[in-house]
Design a protein around this motif. Structure first.
Motif, PDB file in Angstrom:
ATOM      1  N   LYS A   1    -161.103 -14.231  -9.956  1.00 41.33           N
ATOM      2  CA  LYS A   1    -160.804 -15.624 -10.296  1.00 41.33           C
ATOM      3  C   LYS A   1    -159.440 -15.672 -10.983  1.00 41.33           C
ATOM      4  O   LYS A   1    -159.195 -14.912 -11.916  1.00 41.33           O
ATOM      5  N   PRO A   2    -158.544 -16.563 -10.542  1.00 41.56           N
ATOM      6  CA  PRO A   2    -157.219 -16.633 -11.158  1.00 41.56           C
ATOM      7  C   PRO A   2    -157.294 -17.126 -12.598  1.00 41.56           C
ATOM      8  O   PRO A   2    -158.192 -17.889 -12.955  1.00 41.56           O
ATOM      9  N   THR A   3    -156.362 -16.661 -13.415  1.00 48.35           N
ATOM     10  CA  THR A   3    -156.275 -17.103 -14.806  1.00 48.35           C
ATOM     11  C   THR A   3    -154.808 -17.324 -15.165  1.00 48.35           C
ATOM     12  O   THR A   3    -153.930 -16.673 -14.610  1.00 48.35           O
ATOM     13  N   LEU A   4    -154.572 -18.224 -16.073  1.00 49.13           N
ATOM     14  CA  LEU A   4    -153.218 -18.474 -16.562  1.00 49.13           C
ATOM     15  C   LEU A   4    -152.888 -17.590 -17.763  1.00 49.13           C
ATOM     16  O   LEU A   4    -151.756 -17.571 -18.226  1.00 49.13           O
ATOM     17  N   LEU A   5    -153.881 -16.858 -18.267  1.00 52.38           N
ATOM     18  CA  LEU A   5    -153.682 -15.963 -19.404  1.00 52.38           C
ATOM     19  C   LEU A   5    -152.932 -14.712 -18.974  1.00 52.38           C
ATOM     20  O   LEU A   5    -153.022 -14.284 -17.820  1.00 52.38           O
TER      21      LEU A   5
ATOM     22  N   GLY B   1    -146.829  -0.467  -5.959  1.00 48.90           N
ATOM     23  CA  GLY B   1    -145.808  -1.457  -5.660  1.00 48.90           C
ATOM     24  C   GLY B   1    -145.546  -2.457  -6.779  1.00 48.90           C
ATOM     25  O   GLY B   1    -145.274  -3.614  -6.522  1.00 48.90           O
ATOM     26  N   GLY B   2    -145.665  -2.022  -8.032  1.00 47.69           N
ATOM     27  CA  GLY B   2    -145.406  -2.905  -9.158  1.00 47.69           C
ATOM     28  C   GLY B   2    -146.600  -3.741  -9.587  1.00 47.69           C
ATOM     29  O   GLY B   2    -146.531  -4.466 -10.576  1.00 47.69           O
ATOM     30  N   TYR B   3    -147.686  -3.687  -8.867  1.00 49.25           N
ATOM     31  CA  TYR B   3    -148.897  -4.427  -9.211  1.00 49.25           C
ATOM     32  C   TYR B   3    -149.985  -3.438  -9.598  1.00 49.25           C
ATOM     33  O   TYR B   3    -149.950  -2.269  -9.226  1.00 49.25           O
ATOM     34  N   TYR B   4    -150.984  -3.921 -10.343  1.00 54.24           N
ATOM     35  CA  TYR B   4    -152.022  -3.011 -10.803  1.00 54.24           C
ATOM     36  C   TYR B   4    -153.409  -3.621 -10.647  1.00 54.24           C
ATOM     37  O   TYR B   4    -153.572  -4.824 -10.476  1.00 54.24           O
ATOM     38  N   GLN B   5    -154.379  -2.725 -10.718  1.00 59.64           N
ATOM     39  CA  GLN B   5    -155.788  -3.113 -10.784  1.00 59.64           C
ATOM     40  C   GLN B   5    -156.396  -2.301 -11.910  1.00 59.64           C
ATOM     41  O   GLN B   5    -156.210  -1.092 -11.996  1.00 59.64           O
TER      42      GLN B   5
ATOM     43  N   GLN C   1    -149.623 -13.192  -6.651  1.00 59.69           N
ATOM     44  CA  GLN C   1    -150.097 -14.546  -6.979  1.00 59.69           C
ATOM     45  C   GLN C   1    -150.450 -14.711  -8.462  1.00 59.69           C
ATOM     46  O   GLN C   1    -150.801 -15.801  -8.882  1.00 59.69           O
ATOM     47  N   GLY C   2    -150.412 -13.659  -9.245  1.00 56.04           N
ATOM     48  CA  GLY C   2    -150.717 -13.750 -10.666  1.00 56.04           C
ATOM     49  C   GLY C   2    -151.863 -12.839 -11.066  1.00 56.04           C
ATOM     50  O   GLY C   2    -152.228 -11.908 -10.354  1.00 56.04           O
ATOM     51  N   LEU C   3    -152.465 -13.138 -12.210  1.00 61.50           N
ATOM     52  CA  LEU C   3    -153.541 -12.331 -12.776  1.00 61.50           C
ATOM     53  C   LEU C   3    -154.893 -12.890 -12.346  1.00 61.50           C
ATOM     54  O   LEU C   3    -155.130 -14.093 -12.434  1.00 61.50           O
ATOM     55  N   PHE C   4    -155.773 -11.998 -11.893  1.00 59.38           N
ATOM     56  CA  PHE C   4    -157.131 -12.367 -11.479  1.00 59.38           C
ATOM     57  C   PHE C   4    -158.132 -11.560 -12.293  1.00 59.38           C
ATOM     58  O   PHE C   4    -157.995 -10.344 -12.427  1.00 59.38           O
ATOM     59  N   ILE C   5    -159.123 -12.243 -12.833  1.00 60.20           N
ATOM     60  CA  ILE C   5    -160.207 -11.601 -13.567  1.00 60.20           C
ATOM     61  C   ILE C   5    -161.467 -11.804 -12.733  1.00 60.20           C
ATOM     62  O   ILE C   5    -161.878 -12.936 -12.488  1.00 60.20           O
ATOM     63  N   ASP C   6    -162.062 -10.692 -12.301  1.00 60.77           N
ATOM     64  CA  ASP C   6    -163.246 -10.761 -11.424  1.00 60.77           C
ATOM     65  C   ASP C   6    -163.003 -11.717 -10.254  1.00 60.77           C
ATOM     66  O   ASP C   6    -163.818 -12.589  -9.951  1.00 60.77           O
TER      67      ASP C   6
END
Length: 133
Positions: free
Chosen positions: A91-95, A61-65, A84-89
């Motif tokens: 945890k949200p990140t602005l990168l 659906g346009g999102y990935y893991q 909601q954005g990018l999550f690393i482990d």
């Protein structure tokens, strides 16, 4: 007895030679499914050092893991792109993914190219990466 063993061995070996080889040619399609997963390995050479990283990439659906794992599966990192954005482990990140990969890993693999590589067979060299399937 020795003759019988030799005849059986010869018969076995000659039967093996008649097995046809399957073509290594892959068939590609322009129909890209809405959900798909690929697993593979990346070999990264930089500064005369080689890193080998296992990865699993899922898109839906346009999102990935994206999951990276080091040698023998140790050191796993999970990256998720969601509404909601990018999550690393988790945890949200602005990168962006590219910024995070360059900061954490020292290199960036263009995951946006995976769809073309997997489904369209576009194995051209991309951003300094040599792609082989």
């Amino acid at each position: 007895m020795k003759t019988l063993v030799l005849l059986l061995l010869f018969g076995f070996l000659s039967a093996c030679s008649t097995i046809p080889e399957h073509s290594k040619e892959l068939v590609y399609s322009n129909n890209i499914p809405s959900a798909w997963t690929i697993e593979g390995r990346l070999s990264v050479m930089r500064n005369k050092k080689t890193d080998i990283v296992g990865f699993e990439f899922s898109q839906q659906g346009g999102y990935y893991q994206l999951t990276f794992s080091g040698s023998l599966g140790f050191g796993q990192r999970q990256i998720k792109q969601t509404e909601q954005g990018l999550f690393i482990d988790d945890k949200p990140t602005l990168l962006t993914l590219e910024q995070w990969m360059k900061l954490e890993l020292g290199w960036y693999f263009p995951v946006e190219a995976l769809e073309d590589i997997v489904f369209k067979g576009n194995n051209n060299k991309r951003q300094g990466w040599q792609i082989s399937t």
